[in-house]
Design a protein around this motif. Sequence first.
Motif, PDB file in Angstrom:
ATOM      1  N   VAL A 175      70.679  31.503  63.129  1.00  0.00           N
ATOM      2  CA  VAL A 175      71.692  30.403  62.867  1.00  0.00           C
ATOM      3  C   VAL A 175      70.749  29.249  62.459  1.00  0.00           C
ATOM      4  N   ALA A 176      70.129  28.626  63.495  1.00  0.00           N
ATOM      5  CA  ALA A 176      69.298  27.248  63.310  1.00  0.00           C
ATOM      6  C   ALA A 176      68.532  27.258  62.419  1.00  0.00           C
ATOM      7  N   ALA A 177      67.511  28.398  62.264  1.00  0.00           N
ATOM      8  CA  ALA A 177      66.535  28.372  61.173  1.00  0.00           C
ATOM      9  C   ALA A 177      67.014  28.377  59.670  1.00  0.00           C
ATOM     10  N   ALA A 178      68.115  29.186  59.659  1.00  0.00           N
ATOM     11  CA  ALA A 178      68.782  29.236  58.151  1.00  0.00           C
ATOM     12  C   ALA A 178      69.649  27.817  57.857  1.00  0.00           C
ATOM     13  N   ARG A 179      70.102  27.208  58.892  1.00  0.00           N
ATOM     14  CA  ARG A 179      70.814  25.961  58.564  1.00  0.00           C
ATOM     15  C   ARG A 179      69.891  24.970  58.281  1.00  0.00           C
ATOM     16  N   ASP A 180      68.613  24.934  58.856  1.00  0.00           N
ATOM     17  CA  ASP A 180      67.694  23.954  58.685  1.00  0.00           C
ATOM     18  C   ASP A 180      66.973  24.153  57.429  1.00  0.00           C
ATOM     19  N   ASP A 181      66.594  25.402  56.677  1.00  0.00           N
ATOM     20  CA  ASP A 181      65.738  25.572  55.725  1.00  0.00           C
ATOM     21  C   ASP A 181      66.302  26.513  54.729  1.00  0.00           C
ATOM     22  N   ILE A 182      66.491  26.034  53.322  1.00  0.00           N
ATOM     23  CA  ILE A 182      67.096  26.845  52.423  1.00  0.00           C
ATOM     24  C   ILE A 182      66.371  28.134  52.022  1.00  0.00           C
ATOM     25  N   THR A 183      64.999  27.892  52.313  1.00  0.00           N
ATOM     26  CA  THR A 183      63.991  29.157  51.921  1.00  0.00           C
ATOM     27  C   THR A 183      64.439  30.241  52.954  1.00  0.00           C
ATOM     28  N   THR A 184      64.410  29.763  54.111  1.00  0.00           N
ATOM     29  CA  THR A 184      64.690  31.051  55.390  1.00  0.00           C
ATOM     30  C   THR A 184      65.873  31.327  54.983  1.00  0.00           C
ATOM     31  N   ALA A 225      74.255  39.082  59.252  1.00  0.00           N
ATOM     32  CA  ALA A 225      75.340  38.467  58.041  1.00  0.00           C
ATOM     33  C   ALA A 225      75.898  37.382  58.725  1.00  0.00           C
ATOM     34  N   ASP A 226      76.337  37.434  59.883  1.00  0.00           N
ATOM     35  CA  ASP A 226      77.181  36.415  60.405  1.00  0.00           C
ATOM     36  C   ASP A 226      76.366  35.138  60.695  1.00  0.00           C
ATOM     37  N   ALA A 227      75.076  35.424  61.119  1.00  0.00           N
ATOM     38  CA  ALA A 227      74.275  34.273  61.163  1.00  0.00           C
ATOM     39  C   ALA A 227      73.706  33.581  60.053  1.00  0.00           C
ATOM     40  N   ILE A 228      73.809  34.186  58.826  1.00  0.00           N
ATOM     41  CA  ILE A 228      73.689  33.411  57.658  1.00  0.00           C
ATOM     42  C   ILE A 228      74.782  33.204  56.775  1.00  0.00           C
ATOM     43  N   ALA A 229      75.822  33.295  57.184  1.00  0.00           N
ATOM     44  CA  ALA A 229      77.190  33.267  56.548  1.00  0.00           C
ATOM     45  C   ALA A 229      77.346  31.960  56.137  1.00  0.00           C
ATOM     46  N   PRO A 230      78.030  31.609  54.886  1.00  0.00           N
ATOM     47  CA  PRO A 230      78.026  30.267  54.411  1.00  0.00           C
ATOM     48  C   PRO A 230      78.699  29.174  55.224  1.00  0.00           C
ATOM     49  N   GLU A 231      79.649  29.792  56.305  1.00  0.00           N
ATOM     50  CA  GLU A 231      80.625  28.820  56.988  1.00  0.00           C
ATOM     51  C   GLU A 231      79.515  28.132  57.921  1.00  0.00           C
ATOM     52  N   ARG A 232      78.472  28.900  58.173  1.00  0.00           N
ATOM     53  CA  ARG A 232      77.577  28.561  59.221  1.00  0.00           C
ATOM     54  C   ARG A 232      76.438  27.736  58.627  1.00  0.00           C
ATOM     55  N   SER A 233      75.908  28.002  57.681  1.00  0.00           N
ATOM     56  CA  SER A 233      74.732  27.413  57.003  1.00  0.00           C
ATOM     57  C   SER A 233      74.999  27.649  55.480  1.00  0.00           C
ATOM     58  N   MET A 277      74.739  35.305  44.308  1.00  0.00           N
ATOM     59  CA  MET A 277      75.145  35.802  45.395  1.00  0.00           C
ATOM     60  C   MET A 277      76.059  34.750  46.392  1.00  0.00           C
ATOM     61  N   ARG A 278      75.555  33.557  46.388  1.00  0.00           N
ATOM     62  CA  ARG A 278      76.031  32.467  47.307  1.00  0.00           C
ATOM     63  C   ARG A 278      77.466  31.938  46.663  1.00  0.00           C
ATOM     64  N   VAL A 279      77.220  31.493  45.202  1.00  0.00           N
ATOM     65  CA  VAL A 279      78.368  30.930  44.741  1.00  0.00           C
ATOM     66  C   VAL A 279      79.445  31.836  44.183  1.00  0.00           C
ATOM     67  N   LEU A 280      79.129  33.074  43.863  1.00  0.00           N
ATOM     68  CA  LEU A 280      80.157  33.987  43.354  1.00  0.00           C
ATOM     69  C   LEU A 280      80.282  35.217  44.414  1.00  0.00           C
ATOM     70  N   GLY A 281      79.507  35.503  45.136  1.00  0.00           N
ATOM     71  CA  GLY A 281      79.292  36.817  45.812  1.00  0.00           C
ATOM     72  C   GLY A 281      79.027  37.919  44.811  1.00  0.00           C
TER      73      GLY A 281
END
Length: 861
Positions: free
Chosen positions: A125-134, A155-163, A213-217
């Motif tokens: 979660v932290a790595a995904a939140r800090d780095d868009i490449t990750t 999937a939960d770790a990289i969910a849009p509501e988290r990062s 994927m991120r904007v429209l799913g």
Amino acid sequence: MDAATDAAWSQAARERMQALDAQLAVRFDRGDATAALTAARARGIDALVREAWARCIPESVDAALFAVGGYGRSSLYPQSDVDLLVLTEQAWDHAVGEAISRCVALLWDARIPVSHSVRSQEETVAAARDDITTVTALMDARLLAGSRSAVATLADAIAPERSWPPAEYFAGKREELRARHARFDDTADNLEPNIKEGPGGLRDLQTLRWMAMRVLGATGLDALESLGQVGHIERETLENAAVALQRLRYGLHLVAGKREERLRFDHQRALAARMNRVGHADLEPADNAMVEAMMQEFYRNAARVQRIGDRLLQRFEEQLEGEAIAEPIDDQFELRRGYITARDPAWPMGDTARIFELFATWAHTPAARGLHSRTARALAEVLRNVPAYSEASPELRQRFMALLTMPGAVATLERMARLGVLARWIPAFAQVTGRMQFDLFHTYTVDQHTLALLRNFALFASSADTQRFARAHEVWPHLRKPELLLLAGLFHDIAKGRGGDHSILGAEDARVFCTAHGLSDADTALVAWLVEQHLTMSVTAQKQDISDAEVVQKFARLVGDRERLDYLYLLTCADIAATSPKLWNAWKDRLLGDLHVATRLALRRGGEDPVAAEARIAEAQTNVGLLLDGMGRNDDGMRWLPNSSFLHARVEQLTWMALQLSDMRAGETRIAARHPVAGDASLELLVHTPDRPGLFAAIVATLDRIGLDVLHARLLDAPQGQVIDSFVLMPRDSKRAVESRDVERRLGDVLSHPLDQVKPARHARPSHLRHFRIAPQIEFSEDHGRTVLAIVCNDRPGLLADIAQQLLRQRFPVHDARIATFGERAEDVFRISQADGQPLDSVAQEALRDALSTILQGDHA
């Protein structure tokens, strides 16, 4: 398990992958779909990774193994990295670390290039939140081993509501894309383009997919089409471009035999052969035409990806920000978020005239950010219905010509080219769109070079770059019809690649086009003449002595009148400057400017004989004296300048020389260097010294060691046994500044010692030059009691120094030199004589030819 068992497994795994890669290479040469090959390779790696995991990781370990990045997408090229993520919630201990390290070591020993990370859910979660490449890499994660519940955990770790919620992710990836494009000068049309990272490359396609994927799913083009975000034609275009780019990348990895994403000269011939000679085991290198065809396909596909990518970026932006409020422009068009949009959803209703009206409106709306994606899609969908000009109505042709007379006509032509309209209207332009030339002289594709040339016209008109183009902005206002120059620029290279003389073929195309568009006979003749003669002024200035009144008079007779001279001068400046960023410099600007001025004066005199040399010398001497007097300086230095120098040099240059020599004594050496134009890298060098054998060879060898290339050299006899040599120089490394004081110091030190100690430096031949072979040409002629030696050969560092050394060994003094380089091609001319001042006889010529051939043939081998 012991080390021997692990080694045996790694060896077997390596052999399995070698066999698989060999099989996939055969399938590639057979023409199998690249997507199937990359998927098959990923499956082969999957099997080995899972085996290694099972050998090393006990079942009791609470961990899951994921493929991420390109491997996660099941897309592995022959030299791709294998990116892995170990996701675990188990408390970390030494045994687990040892097991994972052993697994990775097994794979590396099997020659599988693994990159891995080990993270907990919280760390992920932290790595995904800090780095868009990750977070982007994790979006493509695919489970290889371990509990399937880990999929939901990831999937939960990289969910849009988290990062990285959609708006932030879109903004971040868009900025990343812009920065990446900037590294490649915002163009795919480079000589050695990057298939993966460059504009219009595979990374662009992936970026659009991640945004979707991120904007429209949406996980693919099917989903985007069903959502109305891409049209059917756009979808087909992107799919076809992806197939072509994927095949290029796979083939590049095969011929390079290493991780390589740039279409380097080293690999273009081999790749073109492999792409075209399917099934041949013994592939011969491709010829230039085959390479150029392969590259043209790449450039065209990259341009298509960029065009549709720009539209999708707009649509994603609208999806995030909502529909913009319309600002009316006229009854047909409006602005939405700064983009020009057709007000009628059915636009253009099958009417090409409406398309031309769009470009006219755009020209009159300078604040517009661009074309709205909806209208751009509509235009793309009807593009095939745009007629060629030869099939269009007279009214439609008049509308096109009207665009050329509007403000911003150059920008209009650029937009028409980028959106594909120009290639439909002028089919010959379609043939050169994306066409490269396999050499080092032409940096851009023909169409991009043409557009760069047109942009230079816009600079002339705006007086925006008077430092680079000192006279062009003064000449531009004298043009009777600037649109005629635009047409000449548009057609000057349009016949490239057809065979035959492209200037003559292009002139005929221009003549037909102008006649069809209702231009007068005189205007049509002017445009056709400009296209046919577009290389003449450059050749005259760079290869002939324009201080020779006969050369100028001959050129003036060809030009005929002031109008043609002005048009040709501007076309020549724009053409050279648009060929390569390194080709235009202050010296060429002055050279062409001097020829323009001299020819204008010759035309004023009409058909009379050139002004006598004595009168020209006297006039120049008077002007130099006046300038010196205005500076409060005496004219003592003029006595060291031979009369012939007043025929060859400009008054400003002669004044500088006289100042440097004002207090010189007989037998003294005086060296001076300067940057004649502020901010320009070129140097002007003056050497006034007692004449002695080997002087020219020593000077050019020293300049070569300093890292300076000679653009021009003039060697004249001066009073009291002295010589005055002048050079125009350019640093070989454009990133390295060369100080004039350093040149003066080092050259002064060399000339104060015996010259026979000066030897040319040895240079390694640049690797990229070995792909361009020019058979050396050595020709002799006689002019005014001197032998003219003309050499055409491959250019390389130290070439001039080696030639000068051979002339020294043969004891042939050099009286003048004209140095010209066109990419990998050197075209040098020397005026030489025997030691007694007489021209070379046939025996001496053959001896020199043999000596020069020895050093030049090595470059050709």
